[in-house]
Every structure is written in structure tokens, then in C-alpha cells.
Design a protein around this motif. Structure first.
Motif, PDB file in Angstrom:
ATOM      1  N   PRO A   1       0.815  -1.241   0.000  1.00 52.19           N
ATOM      2  CA  PRO A   1       0.000   0.000   0.000  1.00 52.19           C
ATOM      3  C   PRO A   1       0.833   1.270   0.000  1.00 52.19           C
ATOM      4  CG  PRO A   1      -0.871  -1.595   1.575  1.00 52.19           C
ATOM      5  CD  PRO A   1       0.449  -2.125   1.116  1.00 52.19           C
TER       6      PRO A   1
ATOM      7  N   PRO B   1     -12.767   4.683 -12.254  1.00 50.44           N
ATOM      8  CA  PRO B   1     -12.334   5.319 -10.999  1.00 50.44           C
ATOM      9  C   PRO B   1     -10.853   5.073 -10.744  1.00 50.44           C
ATOM     10  CG  PRO B   1     -14.371   4.081 -10.696  1.00 50.44           C
ATOM     11  CD  PRO B   1     -13.860   3.736 -12.056  1.00 50.44           C
ATOM     12  N   GLU B   2     -10.209   6.025 -10.081  1.00 50.15           N
ATOM     13  CA  GLU B   2      -8.776   5.921  -9.845  1.00 50.15           C
ATOM     14  C   GLU B   2      -8.427   4.685  -9.027  1.00 50.15           C
ATOM     15  OE1 GLU B   2      -4.885   7.268 -10.506  1.00 50.15           O
ATOM     16  OE2 GLU B   2      -6.825   7.795 -11.389  1.00 50.15           O
ATOM     17  N   ARG B   3      -9.288   4.323  -8.074  1.00 53.70           N
ATOM     18  CA  ARG B   3      -9.021   3.118  -7.292  1.00 53.70           C
ATOM     19  C   ARG B   3      -9.022   1.878  -8.174  1.00 53.70           C
ATOM     20  NH1 ARG B   3     -12.620   2.035  -2.021  1.00 53.70           N
ATOM     21  NH2 ARG B   3     -11.437   3.907  -1.427  1.00 53.70           N
ATOM     22  N   THR B   4      -9.948   1.831  -9.129  1.00 51.17           N
ATOM     23  CA  THR B   4      -9.992   0.691 -10.052  1.00 51.17           C
ATOM     24  C   THR B   4      -8.753   0.664 -10.935  1.00 51.17           C
ATOM     25  OG1 THR B   4     -12.402   0.789 -10.082  1.00 51.17           O
ATOM     26  CG2 THR B   4     -11.332  -0.406 -11.869  1.00 51.17           C
TER      27      THR B   4
ATOM     28  N   PHE C   1       0.679   4.058  -2.911  1.00 53.23           N
ATOM     29  CA  PHE C   1       0.383   5.449  -2.549  1.00 53.23           C
ATOM     30  C   PHE C   1       1.480   6.390  -3.052  1.00 53.23           C
ATOM     31  CE2 PHE C   1       0.943   8.955   0.483  1.00 53.23           C
ATOM     32  CZ  PHE C   1      -0.301   9.561   0.388  1.00 53.23           C
TER      33      PHE C   1
ATOM     34  N   LEU D   1      -5.778   1.844 -10.209  1.00 57.84           N
ATOM     35  CA  LEU D   1      -4.600   1.507  -9.418  1.00 57.84           C
ATOM     36  C   LEU D   1      -4.563   0.028  -9.042  1.00 57.84           C
ATOM     37  CD1 LEU D   1      -4.353   4.581  -7.004  1.00 57.84           C
ATOM     38  CD2 LEU D   1      -2.810   4.023  -8.893  1.00 57.84           C
ATOM     39  N   PHE D   2      -5.657  -0.467  -8.470  1.00 59.90           N
ATOM     40  CA  PHE D   2      -5.630  -1.787  -7.863  1.00 59.90           C
ATOM     41  C   PHE D   2      -6.096  -2.909  -8.791  1.00 59.90           C
ATOM     42  CE2 PHE D   2      -5.837   1.116  -4.254  1.00 59.90           C
ATOM     43  CZ  PHE D   2      -4.820   0.612  -3.458  1.00 59.90           C
ATOM     44  N   ARG D   3      -6.925  -2.593  -9.773  1.00 60.40           N
ATOM     45  CA  ARG D   3      -7.405  -3.646 -10.662  1.00 60.40           C
ATOM     46  C   ARG D   3      -6.580  -3.759 -11.927  1.00 60.40           C
ATOM     47  NH1 ARG D   3     -13.683  -4.395 -12.777  1.00 60.40           N
ATOM     48  NH2 ARG D   3     -13.327  -6.319 -13.966  1.00 60.40           N
TER      49      ARG D   3
ATOM     50  N   ARG E   1      -8.206   5.101 -17.826  1.00 65.47           N
ATOM     51  CA  ARG E   1      -8.521   6.427 -17.293  1.00 65.47           C
ATOM     52  C   ARG E   1      -9.351   7.235 -18.289  1.00 65.47           C
ATOM     53  NH1 ARG E   1      -2.573   7.625 -14.581  1.00 65.47           N
ATOM     54  NH2 ARG E   1      -3.139   7.006 -12.449  1.00 65.47           N
TER      55      ARG E   1
ATOM     56  N   TRP F   1       1.147   6.849  -6.744  1.00 65.11           N
ATOM     57  CA  TRP F   1      -0.033   7.671  -7.046  1.00 65.11           C
ATOM     58  C   TRP F   1       0.257   9.150  -6.779  1.00 65.11           C
ATOM     59  CZ3 TRP F   1      -4.491   8.748  -3.328  1.00 65.11           C
ATOM     60  CH2 TRP F   1      -5.535   9.408  -3.991  1.00 65.11           C
TER      61      TRP F   1
END
Length: 315
Positions: free
Chosen positions: A115, A222-225, A119, A227-229, A217, A122
Motif C-alpha cells: 500500500p 475510478p482511480e481506485r480501479t 500510494f 490503481l488496484f485492478r 482512465r 499515485w
């Protein structure tokens, strides 16, 4: 997939055989009498002769090596002259401390570093990124044994949240035993958290520049998607490799940490065996470390093949 794994397994077996040859050569073949090393220069000749006969030091090198390998294969590792018990029992009892300690430290490293690395990537070039990189610089620079002493002063002496050392035993009190491993695991994982955070950040920065990430993008994901997906899975390929190397470092680093916290693990056993010149224990523990590191690396290769199927064909 099977062909890929079979090649990795064959390479691990060759490495293990070479490691046993090196360990045997260092302990029993290099100039010097192993019995004299174990008992000291003041030992009586009849005592030295008895020890040579007990451990087979008076037999040819090939016979001794074959007997030792046979013992490894049948878990008959001989007996310790310092402890007066079998080496297999000694190692088995100490592994019940070292393996949970290493697993807990590796869990800390992975759960914190990934994480933080995501972060930092990002927030690249912004205060959040600078703060994480400053933390990692401190983590790399500070020796883990010194960090362990600081943790003891804060959380054991000043605030008394955790014990300063010792290990009650899993059978006596599992909760207190796990409680006693928290500070050692934290101190053991500090440097590895810093390294793994930097690797995660670097890998994420490379992945975030890929076309498919820009496309996600542009489609409004979404930014979370993003980044993590989309980005994290591909970024985990080099992170997994480094995590496997870190697991080996954690096993080796336990030698110092277990001494600081007075934990009866493999590290403390090695330390005591060196002081007692118990060569039989040292020889078998080094091979055990080799087996553990090779096993972790093999698991990393499997994970690498799952995350990125290209190496199955390319190598």
C-alpha cells in the motif's frame, strides 16, 4: 507449466547438492581437526579419539559425506555434543519459533510495503511521495537490531504493552507466545518494508505509464480501479520476486533479532552453537537454511508464472 516447474525444481536440486558439498568442505575438509575445533586445544587425546569415532571423523571423506547425506534424507542428523540431544529434535523445536517469526515479519512487510508503494506512485512528485521515500531511507539506514532495542525501550519498558524478550512456548500459552513475537517481527521487517516499498513504487510508476492504464482512465474508470485492478497486478510481478528474496533475508536476519529478544529459535541456536563449537549443529542448520530459501524461491517462481505466463514459454 509443468515443464517450467520441472526445470525450476531441477535447478533447485542441483543448487542444494552443491550447497551440501560446500558446507561439508568448510566444516570437515578444510585444514584442521573437527574434533579439536569442537573440544578445544586442551582436550585429552583419548577424548579427541572418542569424539572422532562417535561422529565418524576417523572415516574417509566420501564415506562421511554419504553418511551425512543419508542422514539428511532419513532425518537422522546425528546428536549435538553441546546439548546432548538429537540435532533433528533441536532444529524441530527451534523452527516452531523461527518460522512463525519469519512469517509474521514477512506479513508485516507485504501488508505495509505494497500500500505504501502504491500510494507513493499515485502521489509521485508530491509531498506524499516524498514522505514515503523519506521513511524508506530511514528504514534502509537503521539496523534492525537497533530498531528492536528502541521498540523494547518504548513498548516494553516505558509503556509495557509487550514483553521485552523471552518466549513462553506454544503449548504453555499460545496467545502470550504470539504476543512475544510482535516486537521481534516488527524490528525484523523494518528494512524489508523499506526495500519492498521502493520496488513497489518503481514498478507501479512503470505500469501507470502503460497504454492500457491511460485507456482505462480515458474511459472514466475510478482511480481506485485503475490503481488496484489494472495496474497493481502487473506491477506485482517484480514485487513477488523481491518478496521471495526478502523471505530468505528474514530467515538469516533472525540470528541477530532472536539474540536481542532472547527467543529460542534457529538464530539463537546458531549463535549458541558457534560459541559452543558445535559443528554438527551448524552444518545441518546451514543446509536447512538453504532448503528453506530454495523452497521459498520455488514458490515465488510458481507465483511469478501465475501472475505472468510469459516465462513458461520464454524460459
Amino acid at each position: 507449466m509443468l515443464d517450467f516447474l520441472s526445470r525450476r525444481l531441477a535447478a533447485a536440486l542441483v543448487t542444494l547438492v552443491l550447497a551440501t558439498v560446500v558446507v561439508f568442505a568448510v566444516v570437515e575438509v578444510l585444514p584442521g581437526d573437527p574434533a579439536l575445533v569442537m573440544l578445544g586445544t586442551d582436550a585429552r587425546p583419548d577424548t579427541l579419539a572418542a569424539l572422532r569415532a562417535r561422529y565418524g571423523f576417523d572415516q574417509p571423506l566420501v564415506v562421511r559425506y554419504v553418511q551425512w547425506i543419508g542422514g539428511l534424507l532419513t532425518f537422522d542428523l546425528g546428536s549435538s555434543h553441546a546439548y546432548g540431544t538429537s540435532v533433528a529434535k533441536l532444529i524441530g523445536d527451534r523452527l516452531l519459533v523461527t518460522l512463525p517469526l519469519g512469517a509474521l515479519a514477512l506479513s508485516w512487510a507485504v501488508l505495509v510495503a505494497i500500500p505504501l508503494g502504491v500510494f507513493a506512485a499515485w502521489k509521485h512528485g508530491r509531498p506524499g511521495d516524498w514522505g514515503v521515500m523519506g521513511f524508506t531511507q530511514i528504514g534502509i539506514s537503521v539496523p534492525n537490531f537497533w530498531f528492536g532495542i528502541v521498540l523494547v525501550l518504548l513498548f516494553a519498558v516505558t509503556w509495557q504493552f509487550f514483553p521485552a524478550g523471552g518466549f513462553p512456548g506454544w503449548r504453555q500459552d499460545p496467545v502470550k507466545s504470539l504476543h512475544s513475537l510482535v516486537l521481534p517481527a516488527l524490528s525484523l521487517s523494518l528494512g524489508e518494508i523499506a526495500i519492498l516499498t521502493r520496488v513497489t513504487r518503481s514498478s507501479m510508476l512503470d505500469t501507470l505509464r502503460e497504454d492500457y492504464v491511460r485507456t482505462a482512465r480515458a474511459k472514466g474508470a475510478p482511480e481506485r480501479t485503475v490503481l488496484f485492478r489494472h495496474a497493481l497486478r502487473n506491477a506485482l510481478v517484480p514485487v513477488t520476486t523481491v518478496a521471495g528474496l526478502i523471505a530468505g533475508f528474514l530467515i538469516a536476519g533472525a540470528v541477530i533479532i532472536e539474540s536481542v529478544f532472547r527467543l529460542p529459535g534457529i538464530g539463537q541456536l546458531v549463535y549458541d552453537s558457534i560459541n559452543n563449537r558445535d559443528l554438527v549443529v551448524i552444518k545441518n542448520v546451514v543446509v536447512l537454511f538453504t532448503i528453506l530459501v530454495l523452497s521459498v524461491n520455488l514458490l515465488v517462481d510458481v507465483a511469478y508464472a501465475v501472475l505472468d505466463p510469459r516465462p513458461r514459454v520464454a524460459t
